[in-house]
Structures are given as structure tokens and as C-alpha cells.
Design an enzyme around this catalytic site. Structure first.
Site, PDB file in Angstrom:
ATOM      1  N   CYS A  11       0.843  -1.197   0.000  1.00  0.00           N
ATOM      2  CA  CYS A  11       0.000   0.000   0.000  1.00  0.00           C
ATOM      3  C   CYS A  11       0.878   1.246   0.000  1.00  0.00           C
ATOM      4  O   CYS A  11       2.069   1.181   0.206  1.00  0.00           O
ATOM      5  CB  CYS A  11      -0.865   0.013   1.262  1.00  0.00           C
ATOM      6  SG  CYS A  11      -1.823  -1.475   1.456  1.00  0.00           S
TER       7      CYS A  11
ATOM      8  N   ARG B  86       3.220   1.585  -7.356  1.00  0.00           N
ATOM      9  CA  ARG B  86       3.341   0.477  -6.393  1.00  0.00           C
ATOM     10  C   ARG B  86       2.219  -0.550  -6.570  1.00  0.00           C
ATOM     11  O   ARG B  86       2.237  -1.600  -5.965  1.00  0.00           O
ATOM     12  CB  ARG B  86       3.306   1.003  -4.952  1.00  0.00           C
ATOM     13  CG  ARG B  86       4.460   1.912  -4.603  1.00  0.00           C
ATOM     14  CD  ARG B  86       4.103   2.796  -3.421  1.00  0.00           C
ATOM     15  NE  ARG B  86       3.961   2.043  -2.187  1.00  0.00           N
ATOM     16  CZ  ARG B  86       4.939   1.902  -1.289  1.00  0.00           C
ATOM     17  NH1 ARG B  86       6.114   2.453  -1.535  1.00  0.00           N
ATOM     18  NH2 ARG B  86       4.765   1.240  -0.179  1.00  0.00           N
TER      19      ARG B  86
ATOM     20  N   TRP C 227      -3.154  -2.024  -1.536  1.00  0.00           N
ATOM     21  CA  TRP C 227      -2.866  -3.296  -2.210  1.00  0.00           C
ATOM     22  C   TRP C 227      -3.408  -4.357  -1.249  1.00  0.00           C
ATOM     23  O   TRP C 227      -2.819  -4.613  -0.194  1.00  0.00           O
ATOM     24  CB  TRP C 227      -1.367  -3.440  -2.421  1.00  0.00           C
ATOM     25  CG  TRP C 227      -0.964  -4.803  -2.884  1.00  0.00           C
ATOM     26  CD1 TRP C 227      -0.583  -5.856  -2.102  1.00  0.00           C
ATOM     27  CD2 TRP C 227      -0.914  -5.286  -4.230  1.00  0.00           C
ATOM     28  NE1 TRP C 227      -0.302  -6.946  -2.863  1.00  0.00           N
ATOM     29  CE2 TRP C 227      -0.497  -6.648  -4.178  1.00  0.00           C
ATOM     30  CE3 TRP C 227      -1.188  -4.739  -5.466  1.00  0.00           C
ATOM     31  CZ2 TRP C 227      -0.340  -7.431  -5.316  1.00  0.00           C
ATOM     32  CZ3 TRP C 227      -1.022  -5.522  -6.601  1.00  0.00           C
ATOM     33  CH2 TRP C 227      -0.610  -6.845  -6.510  1.00  0.00           C
TER      34      TRP C 227
ATOM     35  N   ASN D  29       0.238   0.747   5.881  1.00  0.00           N
ATOM     36  CA  ASN D  29       0.924  -0.120   4.916  1.00  0.00           C
ATOM     37  C   ASN D  29       1.622  -1.199   5.728  1.00  0.00           C
ATOM     38  O   ASN D  29       2.387  -0.902   6.634  1.00  0.00           O
ATOM     39  CB  ASN D  29       1.942   0.673   4.098  1.00  0.00           C
ATOM     40  CG  ASN D  29       2.726  -0.250   3.162  1.00  0.00           C
ATOM     41  OD1 ASN D  29       2.202  -1.266   2.721  1.00  0.00           O
ATOM     42  ND2 ASN D  29       3.989   0.064   2.925  1.00  0.00           N
ATOM     43  N   GLY D  30       1.320  -2.467   5.403  1.00  0.00           N
ATOM     44  CA  GLY D  30       1.967  -3.583   6.116  1.00  0.00           C
ATOM     45  C   GLY D  30       0.953  -4.667   6.412  1.00  0.00           C
ATOM     46  O   GLY D  30      -0.143  -4.683   5.860  1.00  0.00           O
TER      47      GLY D  30
ATOM     48  N   GLU E  52      13.940 -22.688 -13.432  1.00  0.00           N
ATOM     49  CA  GLU E  52      13.706 -21.260 -13.146  1.00  0.00           C
ATOM     50  C   GLU E  52      14.908 -20.420 -13.544  1.00  0.00           C
ATOM     51  O   GLU E  52      14.762 -19.345 -14.118  1.00  0.00           O
ATOM     52  CB  GLU E  52      13.358 -21.051 -11.680  1.00  0.00           C
ATOM     53  CG  GLU E  52      13.087 -19.611 -11.291  1.00  0.00           C
ATOM     54  CD  GLU E  52      11.924 -18.974 -12.070  1.00  0.00           C
ATOM     55  OE1 GLU E  52      11.175 -19.702 -12.748  1.00  0.00           O
ATOM     56  OE2 GLU E  52      11.789 -17.747 -12.019  1.00  0.00           O
TER      57      GLU E  52
ATOM     58  N   LYS F 110      14.557 -17.358 -16.274  1.00  0.00           N
ATOM     59  CA  LYS F 110      14.959 -15.985 -15.919  1.00  0.00           C
ATOM     60  C   LYS F 110      15.923 -15.427 -16.964  1.00  0.00           C
ATOM     61  O   LYS F 110      15.777 -14.313 -17.456  1.00  0.00           O
ATOM     62  CB  LYS F 110      15.617 -15.973 -14.531  1.00  0.00           C
ATOM     63  CG  LYS F 110      14.633 -16.030 -13.401  1.00  0.00           C
ATOM     64  CD  LYS F 110      13.966 -14.722 -13.148  1.00  0.00           C
ATOM     65  CE  LYS F 110      12.500 -14.567 -13.314  1.00  0.00           C
ATOM     66  NZ  LYS F 110      11.590 -15.583 -13.578  1.00  0.00           N
TER      67      LYS F 110
ATOM     68  N   GLU G 272      14.140 -14.882 -20.476  1.00  0.00           N
ATOM     69  CA  GLU G 272      13.081 -13.861 -20.636  1.00  0.00           C
ATOM     70  C   GLU G 272      13.611 -12.442 -20.492  1.00  0.00           C
ATOM     71  O   GLU G 272      13.037 -11.516 -21.049  1.00  0.00           O
ATOM     72  CB  GLU G 272      11.919 -14.113 -19.691  1.00  0.00           C
ATOM     73  CG  GLU G 272      12.215 -13.993 -18.227  1.00  0.00           C
ATOM     74  CD  GLU G 272      10.934 -14.191 -17.388  1.00  0.00           C
ATOM     75  OE1 GLU G 272       9.843 -13.814 -17.828  1.00  0.00           O
ATOM     76  OE2 GLU G 272      11.054 -14.741 -16.287  1.00  0.00           O
TER      77      GLU G 272
ATOM     78  N   HIS H 218      21.412 -38.263 -23.393  1.00  0.00           N
ATOM     79  CA  HIS H 218      20.422 -38.796 -24.350  1.00  0.00           C
ATOM     80  C   HIS H 218      20.157 -37.833 -25.476  1.00  0.00           C
ATOM     81  O   HIS H 218      19.084 -37.859 -26.086  1.00  0.00           O
ATOM     82  CB  HIS H 218      19.127 -39.142 -23.601  1.00  0.00           C
ATOM     83  CG  HIS H 218      19.348 -40.176 -22.531  1.00  0.00           C
ATOM     84  ND1 HIS H 218      19.559 -41.494 -22.816  1.00  0.00           N
ATOM     85  CD2 HIS H 218      19.471 -40.041 -21.192  1.00  0.00           C
ATOM     86  CE1 HIS H 218      19.754 -42.158 -21.679  1.00  0.00           C
ATOM     87  NE2 HIS H 218      19.714 -41.308 -20.677  1.00  0.00           N
TER      88      HIS H 218
ATOM     89  N   LYS I 297       3.048  -8.992 -18.114  1.00  0.00           N
ATOM     90  CA  LYS I 297       3.143  -9.394 -16.708  1.00  0.00           C
ATOM     91  C   LYS I 297       2.099 -10.452 -16.376  1.00  0.00           C
ATOM     92  O   LYS I 297       2.332 -11.335 -15.583  1.00  0.00           O
ATOM     93  CB  LYS I 297       2.966  -8.176 -15.784  1.00  0.00           C
ATOM     94  CG  LYS I 297       3.100  -8.502 -14.300  1.00  0.00           C
ATOM     95  CD  LYS I 297       4.456  -9.092 -13.985  1.00  0.00           C
ATOM     96  CE  LYS I 297       4.594  -9.539 -12.536  1.00  0.00           C
ATOM     97  NZ  LYS I 297       5.816 -10.335 -12.286  1.00  0.00           N
TER      98      LYS I 297
HETATM   99  C1  AGP Z   1       7.982 -15.454 -14.926  1.00  0.00           C
HETATM  100  O1  AGP Z   1       9.155 -14.651 -14.787  1.00  0.00           O
HETATM  101  C2  AGP Z   1       7.176 -15.058 -16.118  1.00  0.00           C
HETATM  102  N1  AGP Z   1       6.861 -13.681 -16.060  1.00  0.00           N
HETATM  103  C3  AGP Z   1       5.998 -15.970 -16.373  1.00  0.00           C
HETATM  104  O2  AGP Z   1       6.514 -17.260 -16.649  1.00  0.00           O
HETATM  105  C4  AGP Z   1       4.968 -16.120 -15.242  1.00  0.00           C
HETATM  106  O3  AGP Z   1       5.529 -16.838 -14.172  1.00  0.00           O
HETATM  107  C5  AGP Z   1       3.767 -16.916 -15.794  1.00  0.00           C
HETATM  108  O4  AGP Z   1       3.200 -16.190 -16.849  1.00  0.00           O
HETATM  109  C6  AGP Z   1       2.701 -17.203 -14.741  1.00  0.00           C
HETATM  110  O5  AGP Z   1       2.148 -15.991 -14.295  1.00  0.00           O
HETATM  111  P1  AGP Z   1       1.205 -16.022 -12.993  1.00  0.00           P
HETATM  112  O6  AGP Z   1       2.065 -16.479 -11.846  1.00  0.00           O
HETATM  113  O7  AGP Z   1       0.715 -14.610 -12.828  1.00  0.00           O
HETATM  114  O8  AGP Z   1       0.087 -16.995 -13.255  1.00  0.00           O
END
Ligand code: AGP
Length: 610
Positions: free
Chosen positions: A2, A27, A75, A101-102, A483, A487, A490, A506, A605
């Protein structure tokens, strides 16, 4: 998280508050509100949705006269986004207004105690409990500072509070514990805010409030007190940042800021669920008997959320001995999954709006299967449609590449696995105590790893021209590799693959050439030897070997060209630590290449379409 703002001075407060809230929009929030003392009483307005709705309602603050007030962008953490849950919150007579906020970790216990004393509640928030506590102590003390000090003694958790008392016109109070809070002295008054951008327009002379410090201000004075109620002196700091830099709290990018917010995010997600050394997952609507009746768990998600599910599969199966399958939501939704009674589907999603994950939830529910959501956005579609929802409290995540939400999803999954194991009697109380102690140490371990950033940046700079990077691991380390690879891909656009280390021979090992970077993740002691032999395989074919391993595993230095050690932790929790250097590696390669790390090309996002 928040955003809070406050002003007291010679100018009309409401326009200044709205302006400050505007500057905190980055934010992330779902509702907003302001309260202003109009000379007789506290007037307020609050609304769900964008700030412009509040602006329209208040005619840009014109219909809320007064020179002292507080404002808030919410938030949601406790209570869905709604007008009632929007801040400010009040005592029953409306003579005390609070913005927060918290997270108040013991709000339920305090709410119950206040209800026993006859207090009634207008919202589902944790914050409203503070307003009534202040009322309770103010009635006794008749002094705002003393009422605040006594309230601080009862409240557990994190808070930055802005408070006004109708009996004390023109006075504004603020107090901080763990959530950021600043104050500033302007030409025509004094201000408080969660963050620098909100007040930069009025002053660059800022006081950073430390934990358990209280601020009391009026139009002409600014006084600071410690937790014993003694007045203290503070030095102001002159802010050199511009607004854009200030929005990132001085970090160059939101992604780096959020990588550094992980210790706090882990604490906020963990602490409210460990009370007096015991796990309490109130939001898990399952009895021990129902947990014991579980015969299968599906963890369904996309992207990084899916990768946490791959970690959780190992932890659920090893700890709770429940057969667990992790599935990509985009596959699960179309493969007509065979789901029968005794099955629990867990969907994991930061945004709570990912189309494939939402569709997977609906498919499971169509088959009458119970669905638990692990979600970061309160009131999101997945949160609303799941039978139960366990929120991660990472706060709003702005960067497209998830970091702190990923880390908090792991925490939620670890807690569930331990809770399930407890109910099924597959772990001893001593083992539970040991795991909870290790979970509590994760934030400090993450902090330690974050202190490594310069070393990782130097290493990353060697690979900004890389064409292919491979990540290999076994078991949980394979999940970590997934992961680490995503990272890097992307944010830096460098091709990368994560491979189960035993699978390399393989096929994929044919791709290894002289100098190819292979990141080997080995945190599972019982698999060290196997991993070393896989590392030798790629090394003999010319690979440059980065190893991410547990401190003390120096044996790996005979094979690896570069080693990053992670602090000792429980074998089930190593993903929370090994991922940190991999996040930093991806980030620094990407900025070395000049990529837009916060908004990588082609990505959104939240993927709300198929
Ligand atoms: C992760 O860095 C990516 N932005 C993407 O893989 C993300 O994790 C995926 O789209 C799932 O999103 P969500 O957690 O909002 O469902």
C-alpha cells in the site's frame, strides 16, 4: 504494497494528498481514500478502483476542505478490494482515522478481543483493528502519543501508520515498524509518505523514520519520539533522486528492487502462518481427516509458478508421501485429466488472472475436485473461484520477470507440505520444529546471498555475448534449473535450456561446445556424486562449468570452473536460496546487453489470453 501520504500545513490538504497518491500509483493498488479534518470533524471519501475515481468523487479534493489529512492507496492483503475495505479506517465514532501499509499478523486475535469489549467492525481488514485499539487506549490515556505507544505494544507484524485525531486539530501522527515511512518539511507544512516520490514535489529534505519511531507534526513543527515516548532528534537527508529513480527506491530497475525485496516478502508470507512455533494455515479449509484422505495432488500453473510446483512435487512426496503431479496449465486444461475423489488440485499464480491457469481451475471444479489457489493478488479471478486461497504476501510485483512472487510461492508450498505431513503423521514434531526454524532463517540467508551481487555481476559480464547457456540439476535442483533458465531467457533473450542432468547424454550433450556455459545446480547432498559425473561429462566436451552448491561442498571445486555457494539450509528449501544468484545472473547479463529488464520484448506481466 500500500501507499500512505499525509499533510498538515497552511494549504488545503486533499489536493496534496491526491497528488501524493498519484506518485505512489506505480506500487500497484486496487482502491484509494482520503480523510481530512475540516475544522469540526474528519470528513472522508474512499473508492475501489483507480485513483481517478476518487479524484472525480472529491472534485480533485475541492469538496474536502481542511489543512490536515491522510491518504492511502490499497494493495489488498486482508479483505477483498472494496469500498468498505479501502482505507482510511476509523474508530466507531469516526474521531480517529488511520491509513496503514503492512500486515498486522495478530489481527484476528486482537479483533476477537476488541469484539469481546463490544467493538463492531465495518471491514474485513487487519488495519481497522488498529483504529479500534487506538480508540480503546485513547479513551484511557486522552493523549494521542500514549495511545499510539500502547497500541504498538499490542500489535505484531509490519506497519507504517498515518493517524489523525479529531480532538487534536492540525496534528498528524505517524509510526513505523518494518514498512517504509518518511517525513518531510515543506515550505507550507509537513508531510508523511510511504516513499519519496509522493513528496518530492514539496521537499527534498526527508527524514527516514526508523523502526518503532513515532512522528508528531503540525503545520509548524515536526517532533520525533522513540518507543519509550522520549523525544529524539533526527537528521534530515537531501534526496538527489529524480522521480523515476525514486519510484524504484533508488534501484535502477524494478526487477532488482524486487529481487532485494525477497527477504521481506518471505517474512510477510511466513510469519502470519507460524504462531507460537506451530503452523496455522487458517485459509486452508481442510480438516486433518480430509488431508489424510488425500490420494493425489496436482499442482497446476504456468511459467515460474509451474517451476515452484516442480519443487513442491518433490517436497510433497518426500514429506507428506502424497503422490503429486505437476502440470502445465495449458496442457492440463486440454488433456481431459483423470481426476477422482481424494484428489486436490493446487493452482499457483502470481497475478491470479493467467488464462490457462484459470481454465485449469475451472476444469478441475467441473469435475467436482477441490481447488486450492496460491495467489499474490487479493480478489483476483483465481482467488475468487478457488475453493480456498492461500495468499502470498509479496506485495505488487511490477517487473515482468517474477522474483519475489516466485520466492513466496515456494514458502506457501513448503508450509502446505509440512502441514499435510503433520496431518498424515509422516513427520515427527521434532522434524517440524527443525523445518520451521530453517524456514525462519531463509530471509537472512537470502540477505547474505544478495550481498554477493558485485561478484555475480562480474561473472555475468563475461556472458553477455553467449549464444546458448545450459542449466542442469537432479530432483529439486532440476526444478531450480528450470527457473534459472527461464529468468535468463526472458530478460536477456539468450537461448537457454534446463535439463535433468541424467538426461544430457540422451541427446542434448551434442550441443556442448568449447566455452559453452553450463550452470550445474547441486544442493541435494545425496545426488552430489551423480551430479559431479554429469559435470565431468560436459566439461570433457569443452563446457565452462558454473556450480551453485551448498557451502562446504568444496569437492565441487575440482570440477567446476566457478562456484557460487549457498548457505546451509534444509534440503527441501534450497530452491529459495539457489535461485537468488541465478536471478542476479540473469539480471546482470540482461542489463549488460542493454535489454529492458522490467519490460522484456513480447512478454506481459499477466498472460490473460490463451
Ligand atoms: C515469470 O518470470 C514469467 N513472467 C511468467 O513465466 C509467469 O511466471 C507466468 O506467466 C505465470 O504468471 P502467474 O504467476 O501470474 O500466473
Amino acid at each position: 504494497m500500500c501507499g500512505i501520504v499525509g499533510y498538515t500545513g497552511k494549504e488545503q490538504a486533499a489536493p496534496i494528498l491526491l497528488d501524493g497518491l498519484d506518485k505512489l500509483e506505480y506500487r500497484g493498488y486496487d482502491s484509494a481514500g482520503v480523510a481530512v479534518y475540516d475544522g469540526e470533524k474528519i470528513q472522508w471519501m474512499k473508492a475501489r478502483g483507480r485513483l481517478k475515481i476518487l479524484r472525480e468523487m472529491t472534485h480533485d479534493g475541492q469538496i474536502l476542505p481542511g489543512t490536515c489529512g491522510i491518504g492511502h492507496t490499497r494493495w489488498a492483503t486482508h479483505g477483498i478490494p472494496s469500498n468498505e475495505n479501502a482505507h482510511p479506517h476509523f474508530n466507531e465514532t469516526g474521531t480517529i482515522a488511520v491509513v496503514h501499509n503492512g500486515i498486522i499478523e495478530n489481527f484476528q486475535k486482537l479483533r476477537n478481543r476488541l469484539a469481546e469489549k463490544g467493538y463492531t467492525f465495518a471491514s474485513d481488514t487487519d488495519t481497522e483493528v488498529v483504529a479500534h485499539l487506538l480508540d480503546y487506549y485513547y479513551k484511557d490515556e486522552k493523549d494521542p502519543l500514549r495511545a499510539i505507544l500502547r497500541t504498538m505494544n499490542r500489535v505484531e507484524g509490519s506497519y507504517a501508520l498515518g493517524i489523525i485525531f479529531q480532538d487534536h486539530p492540525g496534528q498528524l501522527y505517524a509510526v513505523r515498524k518494518d514498512s517504509p515511512l518518511i517525513t518531510g518539511k515543506a515550505a507550507d507544512g509537513n508531510l508523511i509518505a510511504s516513499d519519496v516520490p509522493a513528496i518530492l514535489k514539496y521537499t527534498r529534505d526527508v527524514y527516514f523514520i526508523q523502526n518503532e519511531e513515532i512522528v508528531c507534526m503540525d503545520a509548524d513543527s515536526l517532533r520525533f519520539y522513540n518507543v519509550d515516548g522520549e523525544q529524539i532528534e533526527k537528521e534530515s537527508v537531501t534526496i538527489q533522486w529524480d522521480v523515476t529513480a525514486a519510484e524504484k527506491a533508488g534501484y535502477e530497475h524494478f526487477m532488482l528492487k524486487e529481487i532485494y525485496e525477497q527477504p521481506r516478502a518471505v517474512i510477510d508470507t511466513l510469519n502470519p502462518r507460524i504462531r507460537d512455533g506451530k503452523i496455522e494455515i487458517e485459509e486452508l479449509g481442510m480438516t486433518d481427516e480430509e488431508i489424510r484422505a488425500l490420494r493425489k495432488i496436482y499442482i497446476v500453473a504456468c511459467g515460474s509458478a509451474y517451476h515452484t510446483g516442480v519443487v513442491a512435487k518433490y517436497v510433497f512426496e518426500e514429506l507428506a508421501r502424497i503422490p503429486t503431479e505437476t502440470d502445465l496449465a495449458s496442457e492440463f486444461r486440454y488433456r481431459n485429466p483423470i481426476l477422482d475423489e481424494g484428489t486436490l488440485v493446487i493452482v499457483v499464480s502470481q497475478s491470479g488472472e493467467t488464462a490457462d491457469t484459470l481454465a485449469a481451475l475451472r476444469e478441475a471444479k467441473k469435475q467436482g475436485i477441490r481447488v486450492l489457489g496460491i495467489v499474490n493478488v487479493v480478489g483476483s479471478s483465481i482467488a475468487r473461484e478457488a475453493d480456498d486461497v492461500m495468499y502470498t504476501w509479496a506485495g505488487p510485483e511490477i517487473a515482468v520477470a517474477t522474483t519475489k512472487a516466485y520466492s513466496t510461492q515456494l514458502i506457501a508450498e513448503y508450509l502446505l507440505a509440512i502441514r499435510f505431513a503433520q496431518a498424515r503423521g509422516t513427520v515427527s514434531e521434532a522434524e517440524v520444529d527443525e523445518m520451521l526454524a530453517e524456514l525462519r532463517r531463509l530471509p537472512e540467508h537470502i540477505e547474505l546471498l544478495l550481498g554477493n551481487k558485485e561478484r555475480i555481476q562480474r561473472f555475468a559480464n563475461r556472458y553477455i555475448a553467449a549464444r546458448d547457456v545450459f542449466f542442469i540439476g537432479r530432483g529439486i535442483d532440476y526444478a531450480i534449473s528450470l527457473e534459472g533458465s527461464l529468468k535468463l531467457k526472458e530478460v536477456s533473450y539468450i537461448h537457454s535450456e534446463a535439463y535433468a542432468a541424467g538426461e544430457l547424454k540422451h541427446g542434448t550433450i551434442s550441443l556442448i561446445e568449447d566455452g559453452t556455459l553450463v550452470a550445474a545446480v547441486l544442493t541435494q547432498e545425496d545426488l552430489y556424486k551423480k551430479m559431479i559425473s554429469n559435470m565431468v561429462e560436459v566439461k570433457t566436451r569443452g563446457a565452462f562449468l558454473l556450480a551453485v552448491t551448498n557451502v562446504g561442498n568444496t569437492e565441487v571445486e575440482k570440477t567446476a570452473d566457478y562456484v557460487i555457494y549457498i548457505p546451509e539450509t534444509h534440503k527441501y528449501f534450497t530452491a529459495s536460496l539457489a535461485v537468488i544468484p541465478l536471478q542476479l545472473f540473469a539480471y546482470y547479463v540482461a542489463i549488460g546487453k542493454g535489454c529492458d529488464v522490467d519490460k522484456p520484448r513480447n512478454l506481459a506481466k499477466s498472460v490473460t489470453v490463451e
